[in-house]
Design a protein around this motif. Structure first.
Motif, short mmCIF file in Angstrom:
data_model
loop_
_atom_site.label_atom_id
_atom_site.label_comp_id
_atom_site.label_asym_id
_atom_site.label_seq_id
_atom_site.Cartn_x
_atom_site.Cartn_y
_atom_site.Cartn_z
N GLN A 98 0.81 -1.22 0.00
CA GLN A 98 0.00 0.00 0.00
C GLN A 98 0.84 1.27 0.00
O GLN A 98 0.28 2.37 0.05
CB GLN A 98 -0.98 0.03 1.19
N ARG A 240 -2.12 1.97 -10.16
CA ARG A 240 -2.12 1.00 -9.08
C ARG A 240 -1.74 -0.36 -9.65
O ARG A 240 -2.28 -0.78 -10.67
CB ARG A 240 -3.52 0.89 -8.46
N GLU A 242 -1.11 -4.48 -8.68
CA GLU A 242 -1.28 -5.56 -7.72
C GLU A 242 -0.53 -6.79 -8.21
O GLU A 242 -0.83 -7.32 -9.28
CB GLU A 242 -2.76 -5.90 -7.57
N GLU A 244 0.28 -10.65 -7.34
CA GLU A 244 -0.31 -11.72 -6.52
C GLU A 244 0.38 -13.03 -6.79
O GLU A 244 0.65 -13.38 -7.94
CB GLU A 244 -1.80 -11.85 -6.80
N THR A 250 -1.72 -10.75 -2.00
CA THR A 250 -1.60 -9.68 -2.99
C THR A 250 -0.83 -8.49 -2.41
O THR A 250 -1.12 -8.03 -1.32
CB THR A 250 -2.99 -9.20 -3.46
N THR A 252 -0.05 -4.64 -3.14
CA THR A 252 -0.57 -3.49 -3.88
C THR A 252 0.29 -2.26 -3.62
O THR A 252 0.63 -1.98 -2.46
CB THR A 252 -2.02 -3.19 -3.48
#
Length: 257
Positions: A98, A240, A242, A244, A250, A252
């Motif tokens: 994040q 953004r 992500e 995984e 995941t 991000t």
């Protein structure tokens, strides 16, 4: 076991993550599990009440592996390496889940690379393939962010792959995982752009750790990035991404100019 590193209102701490999605809790650990083992403190936190940070800041190094998926090597116009193609990344490149990443001013072509990352758990050197599992602490997700224009013009990849923020790691470490056939995906602004499997790696996890340990003494907390499948593309301001990996979770991150 999933081990996360988090912040409440004090110094970062480690914790064991448990519970169903949406109801996860962290049981805080005493000290550093890489050196003190898994010792639960009894103190718990709701996942929603803490801020996750990078699950590990490597003590000495991150070792990257280039062109370890045939389809990625092909899309970049490169031949497959006959032995693992290695590069080093400084620990100042690490950011957590994040977290925003500032695209470097010296590059106009910065791309994403979703990858499985291996976290070393004990000091080791010249590890036989059959003993590699003994030295692995666990696995996490990486985004090997790369300045493609700098990669083309520089004789070495230190700047292209080692700038500040170029190595997001997270969201936590999974200690038990079969890495032979894991799905690795990448999503850019919600759209799937990478979709591969570790079964397609040219050199598997055990081969990589053994090979790398012939050159470098590996220390607890060192990280090995195992390469990315095809589908890499460019990042822009406001994106953004992500990354995984099946069985882990995941990672991000947000990107800005």
């Amino acid at each position: 076991m999933r081990i996360a590193r988090f912040v409440t209102d004090a110094e970062p701490a480690y914790g064991i993550l448990s519970g169903e999605p949406g109801e996860e809790t962290l049981t805080q650990l005493i000290g550093d599990p890489f050196y003190q083992g898994i010792q639960q403190s009894g103190q718990t936190h709701k996942l929603e009440d803490v801020r996750l940070v990078a699950p590990i800041i490597p003590r000495s190094k991150i070792v990257g592996v280039g062109r370890n998926y045939a389809d990625h090597a092909k899309e970049m116009g490169n031949e497959l390496p006959t032995s693992p193609l290695l590069f080093l990344i400084p620990n100042t490149a690490v950011v957590g889940p994040q977290e925003p990443v500032t695209l470097p001013s010296f590059s106009e072509e910065v791309s994403y690379e979703a990858e499985l990352a291996v976290v070393i758990g004990r000091i080791c050197k010249d590890v036989p393939i059959e003993r590699v599992d003994e030295v692995i602490f666990g696995y996490t997700v990486s985004n090997d962010v790369t300045a493609r224009d700098a990669q083309r013009t520089d004789n070495q990849w230190a700047r292209a792959k080692g700038f500040d923020g170029s190595s997001p790691l997270g969201p936590w470490i999974e200690t038990e995982l079969d890495t032979d056939d894991l799905r690795v995906t990448g999503r850019l602004n919600g759209s799937t752009v990478q979709d591969g499997t570790t079964a397609d790696m040219v050199f598997g996890v055990r081969e990589l750790v053994s090979y790398i340990s012939q050159a470098f003494t590996l220390l607890p907390g060192d990280v090995i990035l195992t390469g990315t499948p095809a589908g890499v593309g460019l990042l822009s301001d406001g994106d953004r991404f992500e990354a995984e990996v099946e069985g882990i979770g995941t990672l991000t991150n947000f990107f800005r100019r």
